[in-house]
Design a protein around this motif. Structure first.
Motif, PDB file in Angstrom:
ATOM      1  N   THR A 253       0.864  -1.301   0.011  1.00  0.00           N
ATOM      2  CA  THR A 253      -0.135  -0.046  -0.038  1.00  0.00           C
ATOM      3  C   THR A 253       1.068   1.205  -0.028  1.00  0.00           C
ATOM      4  O   THR A 253       1.650   1.508   0.887  1.00  0.00           O
ATOM      5  CB  THR A 253      -0.920   0.096   1.240  1.00  0.00           C
ATOM      6  N   THR A 256      -3.151   6.249   1.430  1.00  0.00           N
ATOM      7  CA  THR A 256      -4.517   6.261   1.288  1.00  0.00           C
ATOM      8  C   THR A 256      -4.860   7.981   1.161  1.00  0.00           C
ATOM      9  O   THR A 256      -3.980   8.710   1.374  1.00  0.00           O
ATOM     10  CB  THR A 256      -4.979   5.865   2.686  1.00  0.00           C
ATOM     11  N   GLU A 317       1.978   5.919   3.177  1.00  0.00           N
ATOM     12  CA  GLU A 317       2.311   5.059   4.150  1.00  0.00           C
ATOM     13  C   GLU A 317       3.639   4.131   3.603  1.00  0.00           C
ATOM     14  O   GLU A 317       4.522   4.123   4.487  1.00  0.00           O
ATOM     15  CB  GLU A 317       1.235   3.952   3.706  1.00  0.00           C
ATOM     16  N   GLY A 487      -7.434   5.121  -6.689  1.00  0.00           N
ATOM     17  CA  GLY A 487      -7.385   4.225  -5.486  1.00  0.00           C
ATOM     18  C   GLY A 487      -8.811   3.314  -5.307  1.00  0.00           C
ATOM     19  O   GLY A 487      -9.702   3.763  -6.039  1.00  0.00           O
ATOM     20  N   ASP A 490     -12.108   1.966   0.428  1.00  0.00           N
ATOM     21  CA  ASP A 490     -12.373   1.074   1.606  1.00  0.00           C
ATOM     22  C   ASP A 490     -13.361   1.501   2.461  1.00  0.00           C
ATOM     23  O   ASP A 490     -13.496   2.492   3.318  1.00  0.00           O
ATOM     24  CB  ASP A 490     -11.057   0.926   2.302  1.00  0.00           C
ATOM     25  N   VAL A 501     -12.548   6.310   2.519  1.00  0.00           N
ATOM     26  CA  VAL A 501     -11.021   6.203   2.305  1.00  0.00           C
ATOM     27  C   VAL A 501     -10.376   5.414   0.953  1.00  0.00           C
ATOM     28  O   VAL A 501     -11.058   4.227   1.041  1.00  0.00           O
ATOM     29  CB  VAL A 501     -10.255   5.808   3.745  1.00  0.00           C
ATOM     30  N   TYR A 502      -9.662   5.755   0.109  1.00  0.00           N
ATOM     31  CA  TYR A 502      -9.430   5.195  -0.802  1.00  0.00           C
ATOM     32  C   TYR A 502      -7.804   4.906  -0.782  1.00  0.00           C
ATOM     33  O   TYR A 502      -6.999   5.325  -0.257  1.00  0.00           O
ATOM     34  CB  TYR A 502      -9.196   6.113  -2.298  1.00  0.00           C
ATOM     35  N   THR A 503      -7.518   3.498  -0.967  1.00  0.00           N
ATOM     36  CA  THR A 503      -6.293   3.016  -1.064  1.00  0.00           C
ATOM     37  C   THR A 503      -5.567   2.780  -2.462  1.00  0.00           C
ATOM     38  O   THR A 503      -6.062   2.318  -3.483  1.00  0.00           O
ATOM     39  CB  THR A 503      -6.317   1.476  -0.305  1.00  0.00           C
TER      40      THR A 503
END
Length: 745
Positions: A253, A256, A317, A487, A490, A501-503
């Protein structure tokens, strides 16, 4: 003289790989002149019997004078004596060179800053190599350093194994070792040596080593690309060398984000506008320090174009890069702290070299143009910038013919680009990461584009570069962008209407083209089949001007950005794994890893093998009458065990110390000392009883080894210091180590 020439040849061989990173130019002549002048100064100083420290100082003075005269003569006295102003210019040149290296694409064009760094470093390395090889008599240490220097370009710009460069470097190092060996003291009479000449033995060993390396290297596991993966997890490669990254089986990852827009945006890191010598080069224009509240300017869209303002919060991250991923077009970035520079011409953010993206939290404000279909069809795709229109290469016929055939019948620039996008995303093409890399079909130049159009199979770099090249063939301004796909949402953490939240995964590293429309700005297109969302605008009567920009295209549907697992296996190569009984181990090839482990073990045994071969060669020479060969084998054993071997001690004094302090047998030591003295001073030289000399030397060596602890004995056998340390050097005069001075019997 031969040793100095060998040192110079070895240095030049180690610098050969630089030609793949920096375009050949005047820097090559600078390297030749400066390194040769430094070496010549050292040779002349030694002929004058000056102390080693004075020799090094003279070499340093020649080095500084030449570098100053070549690059800093305007800030020097009499062209070669640097002033304080010259010293102040050095950090600026180094910073300029580092910036070019970090933002450019190999081979980098030669500049004054790059040439200064290379020539200066070559002169400094020459001083070090000269001191290590000639003064310290440690050619193997110098060889290791030169190998490390030669590996730097390969690590910076990963590519196929360079067999020719390796063979040249190996031959140069063998020449250096042979030259150093030839300068040692020889017996006073010509005694026959071991079967076969020393040169033949060295050549045989070198040939076997080269052949084994050339044959075994392709079988070893491919290391990760240093240019694309850093200690923070992933990084961003702006040179369109994305193939090896996308083929990695272990995604992480990267970041985010949350956004006020409809769906996650594309995140851009760098743009590539200049196409020169079959290479797309990242843009690096004028920059300004980025601070909170400074902004990147207002939207490029005209007053009649609708603009939607969006705020995106990003948390890094596992990404360590000098490019900051931001949506486009960013007008303000806050929270990044110091050390970041804004390129307002393309609205990208780049580090000044003192910071990276690792752990960053920041907020980006964007103003996305939302033209209607009528507005974009009325606009022309021409910016007037030569970099975005240039075609400085011979364009293969297939590119021009396909561009004109696909767009035939269109009446506007936008319609032509839409036809190209639909063609690439249509049934004729397929997405595949298994492009034939061995045939050069992993690049972005015109030859790779032509191969892609013939095969009609490739990944994002091929689609983006082909689209951008065809747009230029049609007279439109285009560029390529490197960044990340939208992304994956999530929704597990959504509570009471909180933002989605986009990963973003490392497998979503992506490249896409942009085309400039007058009065609107740069518009992104998505020609890569099965990825992202295709560009499309609605007429005003159907709600055109609403949020339909591809930069805000949602990624939740199956036709947009795939999940990390889909992206890691776009061709469905693992589809049958579920039907196997042992899917966890399916497809694992242990042979390369076993060969790699065997190679490591063999590498660790190389010093032992070299020491054993040298000892046997000397025993054979002693058996044929070369008494000094037997004596040298004893001195080597003493160095291996940490026993001081000063050159000032005579054979008799040294032998007495071995008997008194280090467990050597007295009778055999006296016999060997007597033979050495007879070889050195008697008229006949040497001794006729070679077998007795060999036996005496073996007994002395055995006594020395038995007098130390088991650990010291093992270290001396596995890693013999005498391969690097010569008798009489400063390292051979050190005190005893590992209990060598305390006999155990």
């Amino acid at each position: 003289m031969s040793l100095a020439i060998a040192s110079w040849v070895a240095l030049l061989a180690a610098l050969v790989p630089l030609a793949s990173v920096i375009a050949p130019g005047a820097w090559i002549a600078g390297v030749l002149v400066v390194s040769l002048a430094v070496l010549a100064a050292g040779f002349i100083a030694r002929r004058a019997t000056l102390p080693a420290l004075v020799v090094s100082l003279i070499e340093a003075a020649v080095w500084v004078g030449l570098v100053t005269g070549i690059f800093l003569r305007e800030a020097a006295i009499v062209f070669v004596v640097p002033t304080l102003h010259a010293f102040r210019l050095v950090p600026e040149l180094i910073a300029d060179a580092m910036q070019q290296i970090q933002t450019g694409v190999a081979p980098l064009p030669e500049t004054t800053a790059l040439a200064f760094c290379i020539v200066t470093a070559a002169g400094l390395i020459m001083i070090v190599v000269d001191h290590v090889v000639i003064t310290a008599r440690m050619p193997l240490a110098a060889a290791i350093a030169l190998i490390a220097v030669s590996l730097i370009p390969s690590l910076a710009v990963p590519g196929p194994f360079d067999v020719i460069g390796f063979v040249v470097l190996a031959a140069a190092i063998l020449f250096l070792l042979r030259a150093e060996t030839g300068t040692r003291y020889q017996p006073p009479r010509a005694a026959p040596t071991a079967p076969g000449s020393t040169s033949a033995i060295a050549a045989s060993i070198g040939l076997v080593a080269v052949l084994v390396a050339v044959a075994a290297t392709p079988l070893l596991p491919t290391p990760p690309s240093r240019a694309s993966w850093g200690p923070g997890g992933s990084t961003i490669n702006a040179s369109l060398d994305l193939g090896r990254d996308l083929r990695r089986p272990d995604p992480v990852t990267v970041l985010t984000l949350t956004t006020t827009g409809v769906g996650a945006p594309y995140l851009r890191a760098a743009s590539l506008s200049s196409f020169n010598d079959d290479i797309w080069k990242p843009d690096f224009t004028a920059t300004a320090p980025l601070g909170d509240g400074d902004g990147l300017g207002i939207s490029d869209a005209g007053a009649d174009i609708a603009v939607k303002k969006t705020t995106t919060k990003i948390h890094i991250e596992h990404l360590s890069a000098r490019y900051l991923p931001v949506p486009y077009p960013a007008t303000d970035v806050t929270g990044v702290g110091d050390g970041w520079l804004a390129m307002t011409s393309n609205r990208t953010i780049v580090s000044n070299g003192t910071t990276s993206t690792s752990g960053a939290d920041y907020t980006v404000t964007t103003e996305v143009p939302e033209p209607t279909l009528e507005q974009i069809e009325a606009s022309t795709a021409h910016s007037g910038d030569a970099d975005t229109l240039g075609l400085q290469a011979v364009i293969p016929t297939i590119i021009t013919e396909d561009a004109r055939r696909v767009t035939a019948g269109t009446t506007t620039d936008y319609d032509a680009l839409l036809a190209l996008q639909n063609w690439f995303r249509g049934p004729d093409f397929q997405y595949s990461l298994s492009a034939p890399v061995q045939e050069g079909f992993d690049g972005s130049g015109v030859s790779a584009i032509a191969s892609f159009l013939e095969a009609k199979s490739g990944y994002c770099v091929h689609f983006a570069s082909a689209f951008a090249m065809m747009a230029r063939v049609l007279g439109m301004s285009s560029r390529i962008v490197v960044g990340y796909l939208p992304g994956t949402p999530d929704t597990s953490g959504i509570v009471n209407g909180d933002s989605v939240v986009y990963t973003v995964s490392s497998t979503q590293l992506h490249a896409w083209p942009e085309v400039y429309f007058s009065g609107i700005g740069w518009v992104a297109f998505e020609p890569t089949k099965s990825l992202g969302a295709p560009t499309g605008f609605l007429p005003a009567s159907a709600g055109g001007g609403d949020d339909v920009s591809p930069t805000d295209a949602p990624s939740a549907t199956p036709t947009t950005a795939p999940s990390p697992s889909d992206r890691a296996d776009p061709d469905g190569l693992r589809a049958d794994d579920a039907n196997t009984g042992d899917s966890a181990h399916a497809g694992v090839n242990l042979l390369p890893w076993a060969l790699g482990a065997a190679g490591v073990v063999l590498l660790l045994l190389v010093p032992l093998l070299c020491g054993t071969l040298r000892r046997r060669r000397r025993d054979a020479a002693a058996h044929h009458g070369d008494t000094l060969a037997a004596w040298n084998s004893v001195r080597d054993a003493a160095i291996d065990l940490g026993i001081p071997v000063p050159v000032s001690e005579s054979a008799r004094v040294f032998g007495a110390r071995l008997v008194r302090d280090h467990g050597a047998p007295e009778a055999e030591t006296l016999r060997l000392v007597h033979a050495v003295e007879q070889a050195a001073y008697a008229d006949a030289g040497g001794t006729r009883d070679g077998r007795a000399v060999v036996d005496a030397a073996a007994a002395v060596r055995t006594g020395l080894y038995l007098s130390v602890s088991g650990g010291a004995r093992t270290r001396a056998l596995l890693f013999p210091r005498s391969l690097l340390v010569r008798p009489g050097s400063v390292f051979a005069r050190d005190g005893a180590r590992d209990g060598a001075s305390t006999p155990t019997r």
